[in-house]
Each structure stands twice: as structure tokens, then as C-alpha cells.
Design a protein around this motif. Structure first.
Motif, PDB file in Angstrom:
ATOM      1  N   LYS A   6       0.806  -1.221   0.000  1.00  0.00           N
ATOM      2  CA  LYS A   6       0.000   0.000   0.000  1.00  0.00           C
ATOM      3  C   LYS A   6       0.848   1.284   0.000  1.00  0.00           C
ATOM      4  O   LYS A   6       0.531   2.261   0.698  1.00  0.00           O
ATOM      5  N   ASN A   7       1.922   1.258  -0.772  1.00  0.00           N
ATOM      6  CA  ASN A   7       2.746   2.469  -0.922  1.00  0.00           C
ATOM      7  C   ASN A   7       2.072   3.390  -1.937  1.00  0.00           C
ATOM      8  O   ASN A   7       1.774   2.971  -3.045  1.00  0.00           O
ATOM      9  N   GLU A   8       1.866   4.644  -1.529  1.00  0.00           N
ATOM     10  CA  GLU A   8       1.174   5.564  -2.444  1.00  0.00           C
ATOM     11  C   GLU A   8       2.099   6.137  -3.517  1.00  0.00           C
ATOM     12  O   GLU A   8       1.629   6.672  -4.520  1.00  0.00           O
ATOM     13  N   TYR A   9       3.398   6.061  -3.263  1.00  0.00           N
ATOM     14  CA  TYR A   9       4.335   6.705  -4.196  1.00  0.00           C
ATOM     15  C   TYR A   9       5.659   5.959  -4.135  1.00  0.00           C
ATOM     16  O   TYR A   9       6.125   5.596  -3.058  1.00  0.00           O
ATOM     17  N   ARG A  62      10.297  12.141   7.116  1.00  0.00           N
ATOM     18  CA  ARG A  62       9.691  11.780   5.822  1.00  0.00           C
ATOM     19  C   ARG A  62      10.774  11.621   4.770  1.00  0.00           C
ATOM     20  O   ARG A  62      11.858  12.190   4.879  1.00  0.00           O
ATOM     21  N   ALA A  71      -4.653   8.514  -4.469  1.00  0.00           N
ATOM     22  CA  ALA A  71      -3.864   9.469  -3.672  1.00  0.00           C
ATOM     23  C   ALA A  71      -3.643  10.763  -4.455  1.00  0.00           C
ATOM     24  O   ALA A  71      -3.695  11.861  -3.889  1.00  0.00           O
ATOM     25  N   ARG A 106      -6.871  12.723  -4.181  1.00  0.00           N
ATOM     26  CA  ARG A 106      -7.037  13.293  -2.832  1.00  0.00           C
ATOM     27  C   ARG A 106      -6.161  14.538  -2.651  1.00  0.00           C
ATOM     28  O   ARG A 106      -6.620  15.581  -2.184  1.00  0.00           O
ATOM     29  N   ARG A 122       7.170  13.738  -0.838  1.00  0.00           N
ATOM     30  CA  ARG A 122       6.986  13.944   0.611  1.00  0.00           C
ATOM     31  C   ARG A 122       5.531  14.136   1.016  1.00  0.00           C
ATOM     32  O   ARG A 122       5.212  14.157   2.200  1.00  0.00           O
ATOM     33  N   PHE A 143       2.979  12.128  -0.071  1.00  0.00           N
ATOM     34  CA  PHE A 143       2.240  10.861  -0.173  1.00  0.00           C
ATOM     35  C   PHE A 143       2.519   9.969   1.031  1.00  0.00           C
ATOM     36  O   PHE A 143       3.602  10.021   1.606  1.00  0.00           O
ATOM     37  N   ASP A 144       1.536   9.163   1.385  1.00  0.00           N
ATOM     38  CA  ASP A 144       1.700   8.252   2.518  1.00  0.00           C
ATOM     39  C   ASP A 144       2.477   7.008   2.092  1.00  0.00           C
ATOM     40  O   ASP A 144       2.312   6.509   0.980  1.00  0.00           O
ATOM     41  N   LYS A 145       3.305   6.521   3.024  1.00  0.00           N
ATOM     42  CA  LYS A 145       4.095   5.305   2.781  1.00  0.00           C
ATOM     43  C   LYS A 145       4.912   5.404   1.502  1.00  0.00           C
ATOM     44  O   LYS A 145       5.023   4.441   0.738  1.00  0.00           O
TER      45      LYS A 145
END
Length: 476
Positions: A247-250, A273, A310, A313, A348, A350-352
Motif C-alpha cells: 500500500k505504498n502511495e508513491y 519523511r 492518492a 485526494r 513527501r 504521499f503516505d508510505k
């Protein structure tokens, strides 16, 4: 537009008159006007661009994952199909081939066997779709410079087994430096009054074009973004599988730095981060440290994998405040400014977000004719649209090649080589002056060929040059 709050009186007035001038530009959309004013406001407010050097840390293997630790993709073709059906490939296609003496989009320069960058990209995706029965679409992000030509060119792929979509990145007005006014409102309404604002614009442009919502409605989850001139940027199932699983967004693909890449951006851990550090952000006293390949061992290939939900969002929340890259230019004696952003700097937000340290083979850009010589030579072969390195070369690094200005344009380069030399055993090549090369030439070790001014040097057919400095016909 919180940035505007910190403006001085003078800058607030500048911004106000810029707003009213931009509102009257009917060549661009409301989205483009808003995006541009936002960027200008942030630029005027002088948002901190510098980093605190003491807070920079080398990322761990959790943050920059070694490629060889990724799980191998499933051998089950149905599972592979399901994986690929979540993917979209997006190529950045806004650049012109002008630096190599070509007109039109750079992606239509012939790379090998009469095939262009775009031909190879389409063949690769078509083969994936055929092999697994999946539907991986190709998106081309054009600029206003490449849109018309690309629209005509892609007609030839109408029967290919690939859905091709195009959309344009934003069109922003260049700013006249003297009074911070938009060029087009001063009568420069032609193309030289405008600019495409860098590939950081890919995220809002994808959303504003309506393509993002279409892709999400089709069940697509990830977009693989890469420069159209990077021949190594091919779909990688191991990477896609890893991102979906974790589930890495980037994800930014990075690769080990060589001395040729010392100016490339690198990944750092900063205030908890992962962040891209570009040379422009480095305080002067640390530039040499930044360029060293001891401390900063990796650099950004600009192969990016990003979660589509993402993107939606963050764009809707106007949260992608990438560092602004001011790019000064001159148009017919007038100093102008372009405000640009880079897609890698978005990491920086994006989550995960992670980096993956990939093999050098995934970074094979063709920026100049010296790169074209590499990929057209026997150092590479072409299989199913993929440019594959010849296993006969024992040195893991490619030879360094420097060609003089006589070779800068593709047409001149091609006319000066009767055939591309064999370079399997070449370490470095420097060519300058009026040099012409025959057919079937072999280059080995270190070769320097320099024609003195006014002298024409011809390397005969079948010549073998090994560790040679050639300054005249007598040296061949």
C-alpha cells in the motif's frame, strides 16, 4: 492560497495586478489561471526552499528498498493479468527534439531499426496486453508544443492492441521580469509567450483533463510515470506487486550514482519523511558534499509509480506544494521567468512513500547523439520493443562518449557514421572536429579522435582502434 498572507505590500500589489492581467487571458482555462496564480503567489512569498543540512539523514533500506529484496512476481498468468489491469503507463511527452536538431516531439526520433521512442513504447505495452490478456492503457502527457504533432502521429497506432489517451499539461504565461506581468498581455500571444510548467504539473493536469476520474472508474490503481526518452523505463511486475502489497502511495526509482550523475536529485530522510533533495536546494558550502558519490550514493531516475486515488485526494486538497524551480529565459531581448515544478518533489506528500534502488539498466535516457550512439551500437539488441544490453560486455558500466558540436544534430551524426562502430570493448570515446567514420569500425579501450581546424579526418572501413589518440591521418 495561504502563501499570499506573508507577502510584503509591494509583492501583494504585484500579485494583484498579475491576477487581473491573467484573468483577461482567454487562451487558457480557469484551472490553468488558478494554478498559475497559486504558483506565482508561493514564489513571491519566498517559501523556504533551503533545507537544514544538519537534519538530513541517509534513508534506511525500509525507505529505499533494494531491488533484489523484492518478492518475485507470481508465475500464475491470471494473477499477473489482475495485477496489470490495475496499471496505467504515462509517458512525459512534452519535450521537443530541438537540442538534437529535430523538429516535433522528441519521442518521434528514430532510436533503433527505424523505430522511434514512441514505436518502442507502444510495442512493449502491446506485447504485455497480448501476453496476459490485460488492458494496460498508454497516456501521453503532451505540452502545447507537442500536442498537434502527437495527435497526428498516434493515428498510425489505431489498430494496435493498446488504448492510447493524450492530455495536455498546463499552459502558463511567461513572466516579464521587470514588472512581473504576463508576456501574452504585452502582445506576445505566440508560443514564445507561454511555457509548460515542468513535469510536476502531471498531477493537476491529469485531474483537470478528466482522465484521472475515467481511469479510476475503470478500476485502475497505479500510474507508472516516466520520461518518453528513457529506454530503460519499462513496466516491472516486481515493483508493481510490491507497491500494491505494501500500500505504498508513491515510489521513486533511484539507481546508484556515477560521476556522470552528480547533479541528479537524491532521496533523503528529513524530519521523519522521505524527500527529494535537488542541487538547487543545497547551500553553497555543501554543494561538493552533495556531488560526492560517497555520501549520496543514489539519484532519481524520474521513473515514478503513484497511486491514482492518492493523486486525486492531494490535488483536490491543493496539498502538492512542490518546490518551485525558477527558470530564467530571454525572449528577443526581454528577460522572462518560468516557474516550474518537478514530479519527484511530490514524494513527501504521499503516505508510505518509498524509493526502490533499481539496476542501472532501468535508466537509459537518450538526451544527446552520444546516447544515440550507445543504443544504436552492438552494445544493445532489440527484443519485443525492449532495448537489451549485450551480455558480451563484461564491464557493468557503459562507455563514456563525448561527441563534438559537429555531431550534435541527429542528421549530422548519422551522416558522419557510415555505420555505428562496434563498442563492446570501449571504455571511453572523445571525438571533435571534422571527423567521418567508415563502415565496420571497431573501438576498444580509450579512443580520442581530434581533427585539427581545417582538416578532415576519415576513419577507413574496417579500422580497429584500440587505446589510440588520433590527431591526423598518420595516426590511424
Amino acid at each position: 492560497m495561504a502563501a499570499a498572507a506573508t507577502l510584503s505590500q509591494a509583492d501583494a500589489e504585484k500579485l494583484s495586478s498579475l491576477k487581473s492581467a491573467v484573468s483577461g487571458l482567454n487562451q487558457i482555462s480557469e484551472d490553468e489561471k488558478n494554478g498559475f496564480i497559486n504558483l506565482a503567489a508561493r514564489y513571491l512569498s519566498g517559501e523556504a526552499q533551503h533545507v537544514d543540512w544538519s537534519k538530513i539523514h541517509t534513508p534506511t533500506d525500509e525507505v529505499v528498498v533494494p531491488y533484489d529484496t523484492l518478492a518475485p512476481p507470481s508465475q500464475d498468468s491470471e494473477q499477473t493479468k489482475q495485477l496489470l489491469d490495475k496499471l496505467v503507463v504515462l509517458k512525459l511527452n512534452g519535450g521537443l527534439g530541438t537540442t538534437m536538431g529535430c523538429t516535433g516531439p522528441k519521442s518521434v526520433i528514430e532510436v533503433r531499426n527505424g523505430l522511434t521512442f514512441l514505436d518502442l513504447i507502444v510495442i512493449q505495452i502491446e506485447n504485455l496486453n497480448k501476453k496476459y490478456g490485460c488492458n494496460v492503457p498508454l497516456l501521453l502527457m503532451n505540452s502545447f508544443n507537442t500536442h498537434d504533432d502527437t495527435s497526428k502521429i498516434i493515428e498510425k497506432y489505431s489498430s494496435a492492441n493498446v488504448e492510447i489517451h493524450t492530455f495536455n499539461q498546463s499552459q502558463y504565461p511567461r513572466l516579464v521580469v521587470d514588472d512581473f506581468s504576463p508576456c501574452p498581455s504585452k502582445g506576445r500571444t505566440g508560443k514564445d509567450g507561454w511555457f509548460p510548467p515542468g513535469h510536476g504539473d502531471v498531477f493537476p493536469a491529469l485531474k483537470n483533463s478528466g482522465k484521472l476520474d475515467v481511469l479510476l472508474s475503470q478500476g485502475k490503481e497505479y500510474v507508472f510515470v516516466a520520461n518518453s526518452d528513457n529506454l530503460g523505463a519499462i513496466v516491472d511486475l516486481k515493483i508493481l506487486n510490491h507497491l500494491i502489497h505494501n500500500k505504498n502511495e508513491y515510489c521513486m526509482e533511484v539507481t546508484p550514482k556515477t560521476l556522470a550523475d552528480v547533479k541528479g536529485g537524491t532521496l533523503i530522510s528529513y524530519e521523519g519523511r522521505v524527500q527529494l533533495l535537488e542541487i538547487a536546494q543545497v547551500p553553497d558550502e555543501h554543494v561538493n558534499e552533495f556531488k560526492s558519490i560517497e555520501k549520496f550514493k543514489i539519484f532519481n531516475t524520474n521513473n515514478l509509480w503513484v497511486n491514482l486515488k492518492a493523486i486525486k485526494r492531494l490535488v483536490e486538497a491543493d496539498a502538492l506544494k512542490m518546490e518551485i524551480i525558477p527558470n530564467p529565459k530571454e525572449v528577443e531581448g526581454t528577460k522572462v521567468l518560468q516557474l516550474e515544478t518537478a514530479a519527484g518533489a511530490a514524494i513527501r506528500f504521499f503516505d508510505k512513500a518509498i524509493g526502490i534502488n533499481v539496476p542501472r539498466s532501468r535508466f537509459l535516457p537518450v538526451k544527446a547523439t552520444s546516447d544515440l550512439l550507445l543504443v544504436q551500437s552492438d552494445l544493445y539488441t532489440l527484443e519485443d520493443g525492449f532495448v537489451i544490453r549485450n551480455k558480451a560486455r563484461r564491464n557493468p558500466a557503459n562507455p563514456t562518449i563525448e561527441l563534438g558540436p559537429e555531431f550534435k544534430k541527429v542528421a549530422n551524426f548519422l551522416s558522419r557514421y557510415k555505420s555505428i562502430p562496434s563498442i563492446i570493448e570501449l571504455d571511453s570515446l572523445k571525438v571533435s572536429g571534422d571527423v567521418w567514420s567508415g563502415a565496420g569500425v571497431t573501438l576498444k579501450g580509450k579512443v580520442n579522435v581530434t581533427a585539427k581546424p581545417g582538416v578532415t579526418l576519415e576513419i577507413p572501413d574496417g579500422a580497429v582502434l584500440e587505446n589510440k589518440d588520433i590527431n591526423g591521418p598518420e595516426d590511424i
